[in-house]
Design an enzyme around this catalytic site. Structure first.
Site, mmCIF file in Angstrom:
data_model
loop_
_atom_site.group_PDB
_atom_site.id
_atom_site.type_symbol
_atom_site.label_atom_id
_atom_site.label_comp_id
_atom_site.label_asym_id
_atom_site.label_seq_id
_atom_site.Cartn_x
_atom_site.Cartn_y
_atom_site.Cartn_z
ATOM 1 N N LYS A 111 0.974 -0.947 -0.134
ATOM 2 C CA LYS A 111 -0.266 -0.257 -0.558
ATOM 3 C C LYS A 111 1.147 1.016 0.261
ATOM 4 O O LYS A 111 1.940 1.350 0.649
ATOM 5 C CB LYS A 111 -1.040 -0.518 1.411
ATOM 6 N N SER B 137 -9.767 1.607 2.552
ATOM 7 C CA SER B 137 -9.265 2.171 1.325
ATOM 8 C C SER B 137 -7.469 1.588 0.936
ATOM 9 O O SER B 137 -7.417 2.071 -0.249
ATOM 10 C CB SER B 137 -8.188 3.309 2.349
ATOM 11 N N SER C 230 -10.121 -0.490 6.303
ATOM 12 C CA SER C 230 -9.624 -0.794 5.345
ATOM 13 C C SER C 230 -8.831 -2.078 4.756
ATOM 14 O O SER C 230 -8.267 -1.827 3.618
ATOM 15 C CB SER C 230 -8.484 0.605 5.624
HETATM 16 N N1 GLN Z 1 -12.987 3.829 6.140
HETATM 17 C C1 GLN Z 1 -12.712 3.866 7.085
HETATM 18 C C2 GLN Z 1 -11.982 5.976 7.321
HETATM 19 O O1 GLN Z 1 -13.012 5.986 6.109
HETATM 20 C C3 GLN Z 1 -11.309 2.952 7.807
HETATM 21 C C4 GLN Z 1 -9.922 3.645 7.112
HETATM 22 C C5 GLN Z 1 -9.317 2.938 7.081
HETATM 23 O O2 GLN Z 1 -9.422 1.794 8.053
HETATM 24 N N2 GLN Z 1 -7.774 3.408 6.720
HETATM 25 O O3 GLN Z 1 -12.054 6.013 8.156
#
Ligand code: GLN
Length: 473
Positions: free
Chosen positions: A78, A153, A177
């Site tokens: 990532k 994400s 994410s």
């Molecule tokens: N979708 C969640 C957010 O927008 C989690 C993001 C993540 O786990 N980095 O905060």
């Protein structure tokens, strides 16, 4: 026969040792697939050139029967995890040209294990989002249906693994994410216990919530990657020793806690049917289903969306065009700050910084931040209590399968994607998403996942639960 890039870590490691495959052939298969498919999927922000020395060294180790199963395995990273000498932009204009000058701890561990890196993967900017639509470099498409999002994400990592553009990948998980994109692309995704894996060299989002973890094609692979990256680290004072929490035996037959009161009508009917069918199959295989109550869970999402922006607003403060990041220059010093941050950050990032600054400001900190923090403590106690009667707690990972681009245009509907995943980050407990079949949308079969949470440091129980699902599926 499977193509080399379609193999799991376990299968590729075996084929390499049986000399059915060379490290170079495995690398080429992944990178050729990556170059062929990336123009459509946008899973990678950058595909790296072959590191001939690393490939040769890995081959040598495989030939010498090195026990590391990751030796010669092409992985994707990532874009918020540092690899020395490579750009790490967190999919933001702010860090578009930032080149890492050191390896993240996990990167170093994977290099030591002999793993190779195919490239850096797309993500929501600074890991805020659930669809990869918030990347500054365009969205990633879901390989199962390119008109749909891969989740986020870590959507680029998920798409890269699901489309076989690498063997496995790392993502980061602050509120879901890793697990949500794994569910939406048919993969296994693990969020380790907070502190199990070092965050050194991970671009920080919510420091009390973030963990790095694997996205893989099987539960065994998730375990292999997790074992390779975990452990105490002097570079991250929040990492924990192996015995930080009471040890948990892995029982032969699991007691699966099911909080039925949380499975409301917001769960899609077909997802609910698949979830119930998976639980029934587990029960037929000899595992026990236990009803559990988690009354505060309905407030978890609200608590998360106070705590996480608060931490984001602090962590991203250093990206001001003076100390770090994209540097715009105006007439005054204030212009320099304002222009740098306005040009550098996308809309969602700005929204969270504003929200976080608000909930931390004097006059509001008690009403919002401290209340959310108190709810977090209650949630943790509730889960600890629930684990007195069960080994894991099960939910569907998401309410529905992958959605279409643009479908969740208002922020709150996007935030609802995390309703089942955020609690594990708030409590620091480990959690895994494992495929539980598919549901049909517009004539296409779309994968969905089952989600298990376990007590702190009981990752082995999660792997047992995941393997049990793989067996009955
Ligand atoms: N979708 C969640 C957010 O927008 C989690 C993001 C993540 O786990 N980095 O905060």
């Amino acid at each position: 026969m499977k193509k080399p890039n379609e193999m799991t870590i376990e299968e590729a490691a075996r084929a390499l040792r049986a000399r059915e495959l060379s490290v170079r052939e495995l690398w080429d298969a992944c990178v050729e697939a990556a170059h062929a498919k990336n123009p459509e999927l946008n899973a990678y922000l950058e595909i790296f050139d072959a590191d001939d020395a690393a490939i040769a060294a890995a081959q040598k180790r495989v030939d010498a029967h090195d026990p590391s199963l990751l030796c010669g395995i092409p992985l994707a990273m990532k874009d918020n995890i540092l690899i020395d000498g490579h750009i790490a932009s967190a999919a933001s204009k702010m860090l578009e040209n930032y080149r890492a000058t050191y390896d993240a701890t996990v990167t170093g561990k994977l290099k030591d294990a002999g793993a190779l890196f195919v490239g850096r993967t797309n993500m929501d900017e600074f890991a805020m989002g659930s669809s990869t639509e918030h990347s500054a470099f365009g969205p990633t498409k879901n390989p199962c249906d390119p008109s749909r999002v891969p989740g986020g994400s870590s959507g680029g990592s998920a798409a890269a693994v699901a489309a076989h553009l690498c063997i496995a990948a790392l993502g980061s998980d602050t509120g879901g994410s890793i697990r949500q994109p794994a569910a939406l692309t048919g993969l296994v995704g693990l969020k380790p216990t907070y502190g199990a894996v070092s965050r050194s060299g991970l671009i920080a989002m919510g420091s009390s919530l973030d963990q790095i973890g694997p996205l893989t094609k099987s539960v065994t692979d998730a375990r292999i990657l997790y074992e390779a990256i975990r452990g105490m680290d002097t570079m991250d004072s929040t990492t924990i020793p192996d015995d930080a929490y009471p040890a948990h035996e892995v029982p032969q037959k699991l007691r699966v806690g099911v909080p039925r009161h949380l499975l409301t009508e917001s769960v899609s009917a077909d997802v609910r049917i698949a979830f119930d069918a998976t639980l029934d199959a587990l029960a037929r295989a000899g595992h026990t289903l236990v009803d559990v109550e988690l009354p505060t869970s309905s407030h978890a999402l609200a608590a998360y969306y106070v705590i996480m922006p608060a931490e984001v607003s602090t962590n991203l403060a250093r990206l001001d065009g003076i100390r770090y990041g994209h540097a715009a220059r105006g007439k005054t010093l204030l212009d320099d700050y304002v222009d740098s941050r306005t040009e550098g950050f996308g809309e969602e990032t700005r929204r969270r910084i504003l929200l976080g600054t608000f909930v931390l400001s004097s006059g509001y900190i008690d009403a919002y931040y401290r209340k959310a923090d108190a709810a977090r403590a209650v949630l943790r106690r509730e889960y600890e209590k629930a684990f007195e009667s069960c080994d894991v707690i099960a939910f569907p990972t998401t309410l529905s399968p992958a959605f279409k681009f643009g479908e969740k245009s208002d922020p709150v509907s996007m935030y609802l994607e995390d309703i089942f995943t955020v609690t594990a980050n708030l409590t620091g407990m480990p959690a895994i998403s494992v495929p539980m079949g598919s549901v049909e949308r517009e004539g296409k079969q779309l994968p969905i996942g089952i989600h298990f949470t376990a007590p702190h440091q009981a990752e082995e129980i999660l792997f047992a639960a995941g393997s049990a699902v793989e067996k009955v599926r």
